[in-house]
Design an enzyme around this catalytic site. Structure first.
Site, PDB file in Angstrom:
ATOM      1  CB  ALA A  34       2.250 -15.400 -12.859  1.00  0.00           C
ATOM      2  N   GLY A  63     -19.827  -6.026   0.413  1.00  0.00           N
ATOM      3  CA  GLY A  63     -18.562  -6.239  -0.268  1.00  0.00           C
ATOM      4  C   GLY A  63     -17.637  -5.043  -0.288  1.00  0.00           C
ATOM      5  CE  LYS A  81      -5.594   3.446  -1.547  1.00  0.00           C
ATOM      6  NZ  LYS A  81      -7.080   3.400  -1.489  1.00  0.00           N
ATOM      7  CD  GLU A  86      -2.545   8.256 -11.670  1.00  0.00           C
ATOM      8  OE1 GLU A  86      -2.878   8.616 -10.521  1.00  0.00           O
ATOM      9  OE2 GLU A  86      -1.870   8.963 -12.439  1.00  0.00           O
ATOM     10  CB  ALA A 115      -0.466   3.299 -26.610  1.00  0.00           C
ATOM     11  CB  THR A 152     -10.643  -7.703  -7.949  1.00  0.00           C
ATOM     12  OG1 THR A 152     -11.273  -8.655  -7.087  1.00  0.00           O
ATOM     13  CG2 THR A 152     -11.619  -6.579  -8.248  1.00  0.00           C
ATOM     14  CB  VAL A 153      -6.654  -5.188  -9.999  1.00  0.00           C
ATOM     15  CG1 VAL A 153      -5.956  -4.181 -10.912  1.00  0.00           C
ATOM     16  CG2 VAL A 153      -7.194  -4.494  -8.759  1.00  0.00           C
ATOM     17  CG  ASP A 167      -5.906   1.391   1.514  1.00  0.00           C
ATOM     18  OD1 ASP A 167      -5.326   0.677   0.688  1.00  0.00           O
ATOM     19  OD2 ASP A 167      -6.692   2.315   1.185  1.00  0.00           O
ATOM     20  NE  ARG A 171      -2.852 -17.455  -4.450  1.00  0.00           N
ATOM     21  CZ  ARG A 171      -2.824 -16.151  -4.191  1.00  0.00           C
ATOM     22  NH1 ARG A 171      -1.667 -15.525  -4.167  1.00  0.00           N
ATOM     23  NH2 ARG A 171      -3.937 -15.490  -3.971  1.00  0.00           N
TER      24      ARG A 171
END
Length: 453
Positions: free
Chosen positions: A61, A205, A223, A147, A51, A31-32, A219, A63
């Protein structure tokens, strides 16, 4: 001597042309990772301009290589071996977005050992192994930026390190888990019980098939550990955090909180005290008129109290592919700007004074000093004063007492808001209250946070 501006552009142009592309290797293309690839490709020119150099994904990389090829096409080298990305000589910075702790720790430490900067959105990894990872990065003079690991689209780490750099931070409090905030919003808005609200979150979801990481508060605690480290310059102390999720929260308390002028939120709180730091995650009552109470659905918000700036608040999406990618790429832009700068100037490097000796203690649960909400089942409505008297006998300041609105299937309930009191004192008072003949069932307690300056 005056120099024509047009003449001065030529060497500047050559100087920028000489800055080579920042080459990125990414571990994970879920997802990310896929969101990061899309945003990098879509906004390539804007990102390069900000930048000062191009940022290019050169290796991934994964799976499932077939699935990965469907995301990145044939423009990026693919491998099933994450360690190859972590150690490849043509990779300048490793983006770790695969998640987990054990293998991720090995990949990140290998990348650092090979002199590579690291960007990660993996809060569990940093909360558990951050001290080791940051020490290794400091030793090698590379950046570890994260971040995206804290509040997704909200640039709160940058705010603490840079925007509030002149300030002594007094406390940080935040709604930093979108799943639990969605569930609590549904419980309030639709009158659902916890199980029904969780089922709806899973169907849409917002919650995983196994949601325990979110609903148990883990979680949010990961954080909060990173927020506290940045706010107070303290080591990462996840193991010492007080963590309570929302699984035991009842719909009746959501309704009673509303009746008393409050809303229940799962809040992470890190507050500096004379004796140490409060580090806790729990469902708390927040005044219904407060901005934090207006944060609904899967959104996140973080509030900071500092000595010079005063109260500041940061709001944004608490989940999402491209929302997290926004934070990951912001870290890549920082790396691009700071690569080659002396390690001491690496603003996103650590965010905690790991070299300092002022390791602030984390206060034990009994020493935390807050106001409280109590819901006390009683046998008869005329026993309301007996409840207040019992608490007063135990030195608990009582600020407000009321009867809960009648609900089908429940007997009379006394609602109490206390003044500030140490948790240890309240625990003793509740124990004494529970033993009284007037009390008809288990006493429910929740903390109350005013979030005032």
């Amino acid at each position: 001597m005056y120099r024509d501006p047009v003449e001065s552009l030529e060497p500047l142009h050559h100087r920028h042309a000489a800055i080579r592309t920042l080459r990125v290797g990414m571990i994970g293309i879920g997802t990310v990772g896929s969101g990061t690839f899309r945003v990098l490709a879509r906004n390539r020119a804007d990102i390069a301009a900000r930048a000062g150099r191009s940022i290019e994904l050169v290796m991934v990389a994964a799976r499932n290589l077939e699935r990965a090829a469907g995301v990145v096409g044939d423009s990026v080298a693919l491998t099933a071996d994450a360690m190859q990305v972590a150690t490849h000589p043509d990779v300048d910075v490793v983006v770790e977005v695969a998640g987990g702790t054990g293998p991720a720790r090995d990949w990140v430490l290998a990348a650092i050992a090979h002199g590579k900067h690291v960007v990660t959105a993996n809060k569990a990894l940093l909360a558990v192994y951050g001290a080791e990872i940051f020490a290794a990065a400091r030793e090698k003079g590379v950046i570890v930026a994260y971040e995206g690991a804290v509040a997704v689209s909200i640039p709160i780490i940058k705010a603490l390190r840079e925007g509030l750099a002149a300030n002594r931070i007094e406390w940080v409090a935040g709604i930093i888990n979108g799943t639990t905030n969605f569930i609590l919003s549904k419980m309030r808005d639709e009158g659902l019980d916890f199980a029904a609200a969780l089922a709806q979150a899973q169907a849409l979801g917002y919650a995983e098939a196994d949601p325990s990481f979110d609903i148990e508060g883990i979680d949010a605690a990961h954080k909060l550990t990173l927020l506290a480290a940045n706010a107070f310059g303290m080591p990462l102390r996840f193991a010492d955090a007080q963590v309570e999720g929302i699984t035991a929260l009842q719909g009746v308390d959501v309704a009673c909180a509303e009746q008393m002028g409050y809303r229940i939120k799962l809040l992470g709180v890190a507050r500096r005290q004379a004796a140490g730091v409060e580090l806790r995650v729990q469902p708390v009552l927040v005044p219904a008129t407060h901005l934090m109470a207006q944060v609904s659905g899967s959104m996140n918000a973080v509030m900071v109290k500092s000595d010079a700036a005063g109260l500041t608040m940061y709001y944004g999406a608490g989940a999402g592919s491209e929302q997290t990618a926004s934070a990951v790429i912001a870290d890549l832009v920082d790396v691009a700007r700071l690569d080659g700068v002396h390690a001491a100037q690496h603003v996103p490097h650590l965010g905690v004074h790991a070299h300092a000796t002022n390791a602030l203690a984390v206060l034990p649960r009994a020493a935390v000093h807050t106001s409280h909400y109590l819901r006390v089942p009683v046998h008869a409505v005329n026993q309301i004063q007996a409840v207040a008297a019992s608490l007063a006998e135990q030195k608990v300041p009582v600020r407000q007492v009321a009867l809960a609105a009648e609900r089908p299937g429940t007997g009379p309930q006394v609602l109490v808001l206390t003044g500030p009191v140490e948790q240890g004192t309240l625990d003793l008072a509740v124990h004494a209250l529970q033993a009284r003949a007037e009390v008809a069932g288990a006493v429910t307690t929740l903390r109350v946070e005013s979030l005032e300056g």
